[in-house]
Enzyme design. Structure first.
Site, PDB file in Angstrom:
ATOM      1  N   THR A 170       5.179   1.706   6.464  1.00 31.97           N
ATOM      2  CA  THR A 170       3.762   1.409   6.561  1.00 31.97           C
ATOM      3  C   THR A 170       3.303   2.346   7.196  1.00 31.97           C
ATOM      4  O   THR A 170       3.712   2.669   8.713  1.00 31.97           O
ATOM      5  CB  THR A 170       3.444   0.117   7.232  1.00 31.97           C
ATOM      6  N   ASP A 228       5.881  -5.517   5.615  1.00 36.87           N
ATOM      7  CA  ASP A 228       6.186  -6.641   5.965  1.00 36.87           C
ATOM      8  C   ASP A 228       6.079  -7.739   4.752  1.00 36.87           C
ATOM      9  O   ASP A 228       6.976  -8.472   4.605  1.00 36.87           O
ATOM     10  CB  ASP A 228       5.564  -7.256   7.246  1.00 36.87           C
ATOM     11  N   ARG A 240      -4.584  -2.609  10.528  1.00 34.11           N
ATOM     12  CA  ARG A 240      -4.335  -4.266  10.549  1.00 34.11           C
ATOM     13  C   ARG A 240      -4.423  -4.722  11.970  1.00 34.11           C
ATOM     14  O   ARG A 240      -5.278  -4.289  12.546  1.00 34.11           O
ATOM     15  CB  ARG A 240      -3.281  -4.782  10.025  1.00 34.11           C
ATOM     16  N   ASP A 285       1.070   1.596   9.499  1.00 38.32           N
ATOM     17  CA  ASP A 285       0.459   0.700  10.402  1.00 38.32           C
ATOM     18  C   ASP A 285       1.476   0.743  11.751  1.00 38.32           C
ATOM     19  O   ASP A 285       1.293   0.268  12.790  1.00 38.32           O
ATOM     20  CB  ASP A 285       0.206  -0.684   9.909  1.00 38.32           C
ATOM     21  N   ARG A 289      -0.918  -6.371  -5.151  1.00 35.69           N
ATOM     22  CA  ARG A 289      -1.457  -7.353  -5.705  1.00 35.69           C
ATOM     23  C   ARG A 289      -0.469  -8.365  -6.462  1.00 35.69           C
ATOM     24  O   ARG A 289      -1.039  -9.368  -6.970  1.00 35.69           O
ATOM     25  CB  ARG A 289      -2.793  -7.229  -6.570  1.00 35.69           C
ATOM     26  N   ASP A 310       3.976  -1.508  12.194  1.00 36.86           N
ATOM     27  CA  ASP A 310       3.947  -2.879  12.698  1.00 36.86           C
ATOM     28  C   ASP A 310       5.063  -3.786  12.088  1.00 36.86           C
ATOM     29  O   ASP A 310       4.793  -4.783  11.883  1.00 36.86           O
ATOM     30  CB  ASP A 310       2.549  -3.694  12.184  1.00 36.86           C
ATOM     31  N   GLY A 324       0.782  -1.421  -0.169  1.00 37.65           N
ATOM     32  CA  GLY A 324       0.101   0.077   0.054  1.00 37.65           C
ATOM     33  C   GLY A 324       0.817   1.193  -0.016  1.00 37.65           C
ATOM     34  O   GLY A 324       1.972   1.360   0.424  1.00 37.65           O
TER      35      GLY A 324
END
Ligand code: F6P
Length: 350
Positions: free
Chosen positions: A128, A106, A174, A130, A75, A132, A10
């Site tokens: 990211t 990741d 997430r 996130d 994708r 994470d 993303g």
């Protein structure tokens, strides 16, 4: 030297700042030729590689811009089968790449690890919103996402107050609650619900009921990966070709239903979604992304491949890609911010 650069997964505020720093460092410090690969690994999977030459001029003026000038996708996975892996390696070879700088989360770093094992020298840069990624305490993009979510929460609070409503705001992240936790704290949310702590709906309802009497409104910040005790994750859909096919989203709507049947106040839900990933990176993220890009270029120049740039204890460093692949950094139960939240009266839904 001829070095490829790609952004995978993303998008994220700060990607262009990394591309710029990698390019300027490699050109300026060792006269390398820098080749941008378009649309993540997709650009290495066709019959002809899709590239965008990166020179000083091409990367000027992109530091503050959102998105990625190289394009990205979550994708396409060159490790999905042997034919795709071979095609990817053959294209890298045809381009004459001495190394590939892989900017991604990741999933993308796992792919870089797999390609490195097959002989393509890679350097990873963690990306990211996130926050994470294993072995990295702060990824660029996170600060911008928190700032965006915190601003949204603050705006929601004034309308919650005016209408005496219970307002729920769902953040991305997430399975990690970092965005919800920091945005919730930054915007004085009354309840913060994280993926790491299954919430008790009766406890959340009790907080809202108590506030109905006194403050008359409640703001709840919930991470998309949160779930009720004994309940399931809320899945928005599946992207089968993605490295991580499950797309979360919509738990705020589930929580709205659960709360509405227990409260007399009106309950509303807002899912922030991709607004958290778009737009100009904060100054903090621009600096962090520039440092990450510069360090990646240093690793390339030193021939230290198959490693990912990290930030640990406030210091830049690097770790083997093998230590990052297939791991996620979630909020630990004893994290100091959880203690702070609890002790200033924020409910964590338990
Ligand atoms: O990993 C970044 C992220 O924005 C997550 O927070 C979110 O769950 C996911 O990507 C959404 O992915 P997509 O853009 O494919 O919907």
């Amino acid at each position: 030297m001829r070095i490829g650069v790609l952004t995978g997964g993303g998008d994220c505020p700060g990607l262009n700042a990394v591309i710029r720093a990698v390019t300027k460092s490699l050109i300026g410090q060792c006269g390398a030729e820098v080749i941008g690969i378009q649309d993540g690994f997709e650009g290495l999977l066709g019959d002809t590689p899709q590239t965008l030459p990166l020179d000083w001029q091409r990367v000027s003026g992109i530091l503050q811009t959102g998105g990625t000038v190289l394009g990205t996708t979550n994708r396409s996975n060159p490790l999905r089968d042997e034919a795709a892996t071979r095609q990817c390696l053959a294209n890298a070879n045809a381009l004459g790449l001495d190394a590939l700088v892989v900017i991604g989360g990741d999933g993308t770093q796992s792919i870089a690890h797999g390609l490195a094992d097959r002989g393509l020298p890679c350097v990873g840069v963690p990306k990211t919103i996130d926050n994470d990624i294993a072995q990295c305490e702060r990824s660029f993009g996170f600060d911008t996402a928190v700032a965006t979510a915190a601003e949204a929460l603050a705006r929601i609070e004034t309308t919650a107050m005016s209408h005496r409503r219970v307002m729920i705001v769902e953040t991305m992240g997430r399975h990690a609650g970092w965005i919800a936790l920091e945005a919730g704290l930054a915007a004085a949310a009354d309840v913060i619900l994280l993926p790491e702590i299954d919430y008790d709906i009766e406890a959340v309802a009790a907080v809202c009921r108590a506030r109905e009497q006194r403050q008359r409104y409640t703001v709840i910040c919930i991470g998309e990966g949160a779930k009720p005790r004994g309940g399931e994750l809320t899945v928005q859909g599946l992207v089968p070709s993605s490295h991580d096919p499950v797309r979360l989203g919509g738990v705020a709507l589930v929580l709205r239903e659960q709360l509405q049947m227990r409260l007399s106040s009106e309950v509303r839900a807002t899912v922030l979604g991709h607004v958290q990933r778009g737009g100009m990176p904060t100054a903090f993220d621009r600096v962090l992304a520039t440092r990450f890009g510069h360090r990646a270029a240093q690793l390339v120049r030193a021939g230290e491949f198959n490693r990912m740039v990290t930030l640990q204890g406030g210091e830049l460093g690097s770790v083997p890609l093998a230590d990052v692949a297939q791991r996620q950094r979630t909020v630990p139960a004893d994290h100091p911010l959880l203690v702070t939240a609890r002790e200033i009266g924020v409910s964590l839904g338990i």
